[in-house]
Structures are given as structure tokens and as C-alpha cells.
Design an enzyme around this catalytic site. Sequence first.
Site, PDB file in Angstrom:
ATOM      1  N   ASP A   1      37.945  37.779  35.476  1.00  0.00           N
ATOM      2  CA  ASP A   1      37.511  36.742  36.409  1.00  0.00           C
ATOM      3  C   ASP A   1      36.780  37.422  37.549  1.00  0.00           C
ATOM      4  O   ASP A   1      37.029  38.583  37.854  1.00  0.00           O
ATOM      5  CB  ASP A   1      38.702  35.954  36.964  1.00  0.00           C
ATOM      6  CG  ASP A   1      39.382  36.705  38.109  1.00  0.00           C
ATOM      7  OD1 ASP A   1      39.093  36.392  39.281  1.00  0.00           O
ATOM      8  OD2 ASP A   1      40.176  37.620  37.842  1.00  0.00           O
TER       9      ASP A   1
ATOM     10  N   ASP B   1      46.098  32.613  40.199  1.00  0.00           N
ATOM     11  CA  ASP B   1      46.455  33.843  40.888  1.00  0.00           C
ATOM     12  C   ASP B   1      47.680  33.556  41.754  1.00  0.00           C
ATOM     13  O   ASP B   1      47.944  32.414  42.116  1.00  0.00           O
ATOM     14  CB  ASP B   1      45.277  34.307  41.744  1.00  0.00           C
ATOM     15  CG  ASP B   1      45.458  35.715  42.272  1.00  0.00           C
ATOM     16  OD1 ASP B   1      46.478  36.343  41.946  1.00  0.00           O
ATOM     17  OD2 ASP B   1      44.572  36.174  43.020  1.00  0.00           O
TER      18      ASP B   1
END
Length: 374
Positions: A267, A93
Site C-alpha cells: 500500500d 492500519d
Amino acid sequence: MTADFHYEHLGQDGAARTGLVHTGRGAIRTPAFMPVGTAGTVKAMYMGQVRELGADIVLGNTYHLMVRPGAERVAELGGLHKFSTWSGPMLTDSGGFQVMSLAKLRKLDERGVTFQSHIDGSKHALTPERSMEIQALLGSDIQMQLDECVRLPASDSEVERAMLLSLRWAERSLKAFDARPGRACFGIVQGGTVAALRAESARQLAALPFGGIAIGGLAVGEPQADMLAAIETVEPHLPAGKPRYLMGVGTPDDIVEAVRRGVDMFDCVMPTRAGRHGQAFTRFGKVNLRNARHAADPRPIDEASDCPAARDYSRAYLHHLVKSDEILGMMLLTWVNLSYYQTLMAGLRSAIAARRLDDFVAETKAGWAAGLGE
């Protein structure tokens, strides 16, 4: 993005897709669930266990690894794969979620974000360029553009401001991305629950040479119906030949419904976090091992499960561990949950390939409704 990073389409049932995302460290079977390894570890699990459960890819986090132990240190030690002993593909991320979650500890402007560390108060600047640099130092296979994630509900004007800023940051992220063989950079669609903004964000990102497109800014306080409506708005504008990633989602039901709408990758911290707090996800719904009703129950969570933690330990023992705050209880229930999530993804892939997704979803939801009792 690079010659050997690409999406291979294998099958379709309605809008749902199954395929392979090819990376330099191996293929990711889709639909895929990525266990979250925020600080370089999937909490309460060994990386070998995570792989054995069927995960092809895990996720790391730019912000958390930036503040501790530091991206440069990880690079000096051989990169995040070697550091964590994970040999498969890895996605990082960009730090954009922390723009929202750590709003009280950051300042944001056109250039980027300045964070005050939640650990020691030190200041860290994160721009699109620095985010790309950090992710390259970590050595991730899929890098995410820096974006601004807005907590919902929010005004349309605030959502539009963040969406347009994220588009500008997308272009800067792409320019700064060090395209190496087998790696890719993904853009992130923003726009809250405003359909016109979501569509515009998706159209502009689809025109840029990203390796894949993510849908961000959802599962941040809005009802499931709004989340699904946003996916339906975005999906027609996404390139069919690139992977689609719904960030931070979610519950098994969220995942099933998003797969039906064409999403490939997911996720969420939910299965690991729930395991540490005494909750198990199973084919018969959620089980809360803190409840006293399990104190004398000799049955396992699921005697038919392939996961030893679900099959071999009694609910009474798991209840005892949870109530005693034993680390083993957290480990076993995290194992149960990640196993169930990967089993669910394998079932979705098989059902799409066989063009029987509706039947699979109906059977799965009937199992959840049957329940094992809280």
C-alpha cells in the site's frame, strides 16, 4: 486465523510468488497493491472506479477514523464497507504509523499511545486492545497489530526498544482480536535496518498464530538499498503459507524489487498524492504535468492505455487543469496513477505465473528509462 481466511500459493519464480488471499469478502490476487483510503475514501476516486481498475482490496486507517467520524458511529451506520460503498476485502492500519508521523501530538508508554487530535485537540487513547476494538467496529477483514514505527535514521538502542515493545503489543493485539470467519490479524516486523533485530522480530512473530505477517518501519527515510536488504533479512523467517505485506511502499520500482524478494501485498499514498500534485505514473516513467512543455502538447499521456484518463485527454488539457488547480485535474491524474499501478501488478502476476519475471522486469525498467519527459 479462521477456517476460511488463508493464502493459496499459485506460482513462483525465484523468490517471487503469486497466489490468492482468501477472505470472507472475496479473494485478493497477489502480488496486490492496495489503494489507500485513509479516511474511508480513496481520494479523488469513486469506489466503483477503484474496483474497475482491478483493485481487490483497499486500506483504511484506525487513527483517522477514530478521531473523525468515530469508530462507534461508523459501526452504527453499518460498518466501513457500507459507509464507503466498498464491498470487497478491506485492511485497516492499526494507528502505529501515526505514532511516528504525529510524534509531536502523542505520548507513548507500555500501555499504549495517547494522541492529541490534529483536528480539534481532543485526546484519544490507543492501546493494542482499543486498536483491535476500533478495527472490529469498522468491520475490516484484515486487522493490523498496534506497533511503534520509528523514523529512520535512529540509534540501534532506540530501534531495539521499539521492536521489543511492538512484540509485546503483538501478543496483546492477538489476545484482543475477535476472530470471526473470514477475518485475520497480521503481525508487524520491526527492527529498522538492523539485521539482527529484524530477524529476531520476524522469528518471534512467525511463532504466533497471526493470519499474515507485515514488514513495517521501512520507506521512512532510509535508502532503497537498505529497505531491500531488510526484506532479504526478514523473508527467510516468514511462513511460506501466509501472506507477506510490505507497509507503505511505494514507488513502482520499490514494488517490483520487493516482489522479486517474496512480498505479496503493498500500500502507499504515492499514486493518489502524486495525482493531486500534477504527476502521472506511466509505463514510460513519471510525467510532471505542471511543466510548461506540456502546455501545447495534443498527445495523450498514453494512447495505448486502457484508462480513459490516460488515453483520451491531451497533455495540454491536463496541464491546464493542473495549473488552474481544477479538481478534475486531480481526479484524472489519480485515475491515471491507480490504473498504472494495477496494470503493473497484473503484469507481475502474469510474469511470475509464466516464470518470466526477469524478462518482465527488464522490459518494464527499459520503458521507464525511455521516459516521456518531465
